[in-house]
Design an enzyme around this catalytic site. Structure first.
Site, PDB file in Angstrom:
ATOM      1  N   LYS A 173       0.865  -1.313  -0.005  1.00 24.93           N
ATOM      2  CA  LYS A 173      -0.169  -0.015  -0.064  1.00 24.93           C
ATOM      3  C   LYS A 173       0.791   1.198  -0.028  1.00 24.93           C
ATOM      4  CE  LYS A 173      -2.006   2.887   2.756  1.00 24.93           C
ATOM      5  NZ  LYS A 173      -2.117   3.856   1.970  1.00 24.93           N
ATOM      6  N   GLU A 248      10.190   2.004   9.907  1.00 19.60           N
ATOM      7  CA  GLU A 248      11.137   2.923   9.753  1.00 19.60           C
ATOM      8  C   GLU A 248      10.450   4.138  10.251  1.00 19.60           C
ATOM      9  OE1 GLU A 248      14.479   0.670   9.259  1.00 19.60           O
ATOM     10  OE2 GLU A 248      14.480   2.798   9.495  1.00 19.60           O
ATOM     11  N   CYS A 282      13.316  12.047   6.438  1.00 20.62           N
ATOM     12  CA  CYS A 282      13.457  11.494   7.659  1.00 20.62           C
ATOM     13  C   CYS A 282      14.829  11.726   8.077  1.00 20.62           C
ATOM     14  CB  CYS A 282      12.847  10.213   8.039  1.00 20.62           C
ATOM     15  SG  CYS A 282      13.685   9.051   6.937  1.00 20.62           S
ATOM     16  N   GLU A 384       9.257  16.029  15.625  1.00 16.84           N
ATOM     17  CA  GLU A 384       9.589  16.082  14.288  1.00 16.84           C
ATOM     18  C   GLU A 384       8.870  17.147  13.372  1.00 16.84           C
ATOM     19  OE1 GLU A 384       8.776  12.516  11.756  1.00 16.84           O
ATOM     20  OE2 GLU A 384      10.492  12.626  10.868  1.00 16.84           O
TER      21      GLU A 384
HETATM   22  O1  TXE Z   1       2.421   9.333   7.552  1.00 15.65           O
HETATM   23  P1  TXE Z   1       1.674   8.097   7.897  1.00 15.65           P
HETATM   24  P2  TXE Z   1       2.203  10.598   7.003  1.00 15.65           P
HETATM   25  C1  TXE Z   1       6.667  11.790   9.458  1.00 15.65           C
HETATM   26  C2  TXE Z   1       6.480  12.983   9.347  1.00 15.65           C
HETATM   27  C3  TXE Z   1       4.830  13.096   8.700  1.00 15.65           C
HETATM   28  C4  TXE Z   1       4.269  12.154   9.873  1.00 15.65           C
HETATM   29  C5  TXE Z   1       2.908  11.587   9.308  1.00 15.65           C
HETATM   30  O2  TXE Z   1       6.482  13.525  10.370  1.00 15.65           O
HETATM   31  O3  TXE Z   1       4.528  14.475   9.398  1.00 15.65           O
HETATM   32  O4  TXE Z   1       5.075  10.966   9.668  1.00 15.65           O
HETATM   33  O5  TXE Z   1       3.085  11.835   7.859  1.00 15.65           O
HETATM   34  C6  TXE Z   1      -0.088   4.408   6.206  1.00 15.65           C
HETATM   35  N1  TXE Z   1      -2.427   1.349   9.552  1.00 15.65           N
HETATM   36  N2  TXE Z   1       6.753  10.874   8.609  1.00 15.65           N
HETATM   37  O6  TXE Z   1       0.709  10.931   7.333  1.00 15.65           O
HETATM   38  O7  TXE Z   1       0.477   8.297   8.602  1.00 15.65           O
HETATM   39  C7  TXE Z   1      -0.644   5.591   5.252  1.00 15.65           C
HETATM   40  O8  TXE Z   1      -1.678   5.543   4.477  1.00 15.65           O
HETATM   41  C8  TXE Z   1      -1.376   1.032   8.568  1.00 15.65           C
HETATM   42  C9  TXE Z   1       8.349  10.343   8.330  1.00 15.65           C
HETATM   43  O9  TXE Z   1       2.461  10.504   5.694  1.00 15.65           O
HETATM   44  O10 TXE Z   1       2.658   7.306   8.829  1.00 15.65           O
HETATM   45  C10 TXE Z   1       0.805   5.648   4.425  1.00 15.65           C
HETATM   46  O11 TXE Z   1       0.563   4.580   3.220  1.00 15.65           O
HETATM   47  N3  TXE Z   1      -1.061   2.019   7.766  1.00 15.65           N
HETATM   48  C11 TXE Z   1       8.361   9.303   7.470  1.00 15.65           C
HETATM   49  C12 TXE Z   1       1.705   5.279   5.375  1.00 15.65           C
HETATM   50  O12 TXE Z   1       1.089   4.571   6.419  1.00 15.65           O
HETATM   51  C13 TXE Z   1      -1.206   3.128   7.961  1.00 15.65           C
HETATM   52  C14 TXE Z   1       7.835   9.395   6.193  1.00 15.65           C
HETATM   53  C15 TXE Z   1       2.453   6.602   6.032  1.00 15.65           C
HETATM   54  O13 TXE Z   1       1.709   7.038   6.551  1.00 15.65           O
HETATM   55  C16 TXE Z   1      -2.190   3.576   9.054  1.00 15.65           C
HETATM   56  C17 TXE Z   1       6.730  10.046   6.119  1.00 15.65           C
HETATM   57  C18 TXE Z   1      -2.547   2.572   9.946  1.00 15.65           C
HETATM   58  N4  TXE Z   1      -3.503   2.817  11.056  1.00 15.65           N
HETATM   59  C19 TXE Z   1       6.236  10.733   7.325  1.00 15.65           C
HETATM   60  N5  TXE Z   1      -2.240   4.980   9.039  1.00 15.65           N
HETATM   61  C20 TXE Z   1       9.760   8.588   7.269  1.00 15.65           C
HETATM   62  N6  TXE Z   1      10.484   7.933   8.363  1.00 15.65           N
HETATM   63  O14 TXE Z   1      10.429   8.771   6.290  1.00 15.65           O
HETATM   64  C21 TXE Z   1      -1.691   5.493   7.899  1.00 15.65           C
HETATM   65  N7  TXE Z   1      -0.948   4.360   7.273  1.00 15.65           N
END
Ligand code: TXE
Length: 491
Positions: A173, A248, A282, A384
């Protein structure tokens, strides 16, 4: 209006519920495509296809799997420009960045694991004339791969490639915010002749599709990259099901600049480690600590460069600072800039939303922002932000700056600038991070273990770590019966 499809059992199909989500172009703020609003039913279809395909894919030779992954890598290269444009449009990153970083790395991910799997070996333990032990590395089964929006195809393929190379099949996904290049990848997988059901891509919301993958009773391994909060939610669900987990998560990385550094090299690289991809990586060094004798010179020259870095249309070749990925994320970053001021910070440059003209008049842009005067332990310096916002803090001693650097709940990456290599090694030892760069940033050897400590995640990706993650080691011990006639020991 382009309506993308799920990729299930080798076909591009509509979601079962036939519902779609609007997909925005961050540079224009306008809807430019629709993506499936899938749910548990679509995940079940994908799981069934993956489970069926696993019966054959897990028995293919590593050479055959390698050939297919190389074919996909070659097709990514062949479609480099189309994928780069799609990535830039979907994420808001400058087209130059997508061309140079995101898409080449997606091809590299497939090539790296296509060849790496050929070299994955096992150990054997000989108990003299009593027994021989050997270890099998068997693919775990159907793997769940969930990825974020900041480096969409780069991080999506960073999970899928080792999973497929190891002999797993995949239900994947991508982020609902940046689904486009994953969709284009599914077309390339069909063209490459990837057997049906080996890779399945289900588009949709995290709380529906991601949650269904995480909770699926027969998906025994989950690889996730995203926010710490979401990572905790995945662990809460998958933990009691005893699933293998690779998480991660976020970072709040220190960039420590000593007065004896190679100033020009440090300044050039620090612009990248601060603002590349609009700071939405990140691994960005969002907390910059400068040894006091260098502080004023650094501040003057760094701020001057940050002011020169203008937000622009991501589609323009000259743009080096693009759009923020979503309206919601733009608001989150602006709220942190306001918080920084409430906490006593002084904005040295930036701090504002950028209003462009023409096509991008309604796009989501924020100026590169530099803030000083904050305590090391305030929220702005502990949480963050994930945007083009960095803070500057002077320090006098190694102990002081290590205390600052290690004070957050994160431990992903750290950057150190000094020409005194004894000090560099000493600092590296004491920094609580999984990845340390000395006199460089984002220099990546894919063989290295990639990941962080504390709230930055669990486990490591990269190299043989990832191949081992997608396999189960099985120890086999064979009893040796000494021959009644042959002499004991060697001739
Ligand atoms: O991440 P999410 P988001 C950090 C950054 C950002 C915050 C939120 O601070 O502001 O995370 O970003 C899926 N069960 N990073 O909203 O929500 C979602 O659909 C399973 C750091 O993008 O974590 C997407 O495909 N999956 C990071 C994926 O998880 C779920 C890079 C990431 O979304 C879910 C990006 C659930 N309950 C954001 N809820 C890095 N480490 O590089 C959401 N998802």
């Amino acid at each position: 209006m382009l309506q993308i499809k799920n990729y299930i059992n080798g076909e591009l199909i509509a979601p079962v519920g036939n519902q779609y989500i609007d997909n925005y172009n961050p540079a224009t703020g306008k809807i430019y495509s629709h993506i499936p609003d899938s749910d548990g039913k679509d995940v079940q279809l994908a799981y069934e296809a993956a489970a069926k395909a696993f019966q054959t894919w897990s028995l293919t030779t590593k050479e055959d799997r390698s050939k297919l992954l190389i074919r996909i890598a070659d097709l990514i290269d062949k479609n480099h420009e189309k994928l780069s444009r799609a990535e830039s449009t979907d994420n808001g990153k400058p087209i130059q960045l997508a061309r140079v970083v995101d898409i080449p790395r997606a091809a590299a991910n497939f090539r790296f694991y296509a060849t790496g799997v050929l070299h994955l070996s096992s150990e054997a333990q000989i108990m003299e004339d009593t027994a021989i032990n050997y270890t099998l590395h068997e693919p775990v089964g159907v793997a769940g791969c969930i990825s974020p929006w900041n480096l969409p195809l780069y991080l999506f393929t960073w999970k899928i490639a080792p999973a497929l190379a190891a002999g797993c099949t995949v239900v994947a996904k991508p982020s609902e915010i940046t689904p486009m290049t994953a969709y284009l990848l599914s077309e390339l997988c069909i063209e490459a002749g990837l057997p049906k059901g080996v890779l399945n891509i289900v588009h949709g919301y995290g709380h529906k599709v991601g949650a269904a993958i995480t909770a699926h009773p027969n998906i025994p391994v989950i690889s996730f990259t995203g926010g710490t909060k979401t990572g905790a939610e995945i662990a809460r669900v998958a933990g009691p099901m005893f699933k293998k987990l690779s998480l991660e998560l976020g970072g709040k990385n220190p960039n420590i600049v000593f007065a004896d550094c190679d100033f020009e090299q440090m300044l050039k690289t620090t612009m990248h480690s601060s603002f590349s991809n609009q700071g939405e990586i990140c691994l960005c060094g969002s907390r910059i600590f400068i040894e006091r004798p260098l502080y004023e010179k650094f501040k003057k020259e760094f701020v001057a460069k940050a002011i020169e870095l203008k937000a622009g249309d991501p589609a323009n070749e000259k743009t080096r600072h693009g759009a923020i990925v979503s309206k919601q994320h733009k608001e989150k970053i602006l709220s942190y800039i306001a918080l920084a001021q409430q906490e006593g910070g002084k904005i040295l440059c930036g701090g504002n939303e950028v209003k462009l003209s023409g096509e991008c008049a309604d796009g989501w842009f924020i100026e590169p922002t530099v803030i000083e005067g904050l305590p090391y332990n305030c929220r702005t310096n502990q949480e963050e932000i994930f945007g083009p916002v960095v803070t500057l803090t002077p320090f006098d001693t190694e102990e002081e700056v290590l205390g600052y650097a290690n004070s957050t709940q994160y431990g992903l990456a750290g950057i150190i600038w000094t020409e005194n290599l004894t000090r560099a090694h000493r600092m590296a030892q004491h920094l609580q991070s999984g990845i340390i760069w000395i006199n460089c940033w984002l220099l990546r050897d894919l063989r290295t273990p990639f990941g962080g400590l504390k709230n930055s995640g669990v486990g490591r990706e990269g190299g043989f770590e990832a191949l081992r993650f997608f396999t189960e080691p099985k120890n086999v011990c064979i009893k040796l019966s000494p021959s009644p006639t042959l002499p004991k020991g060697r001739e």
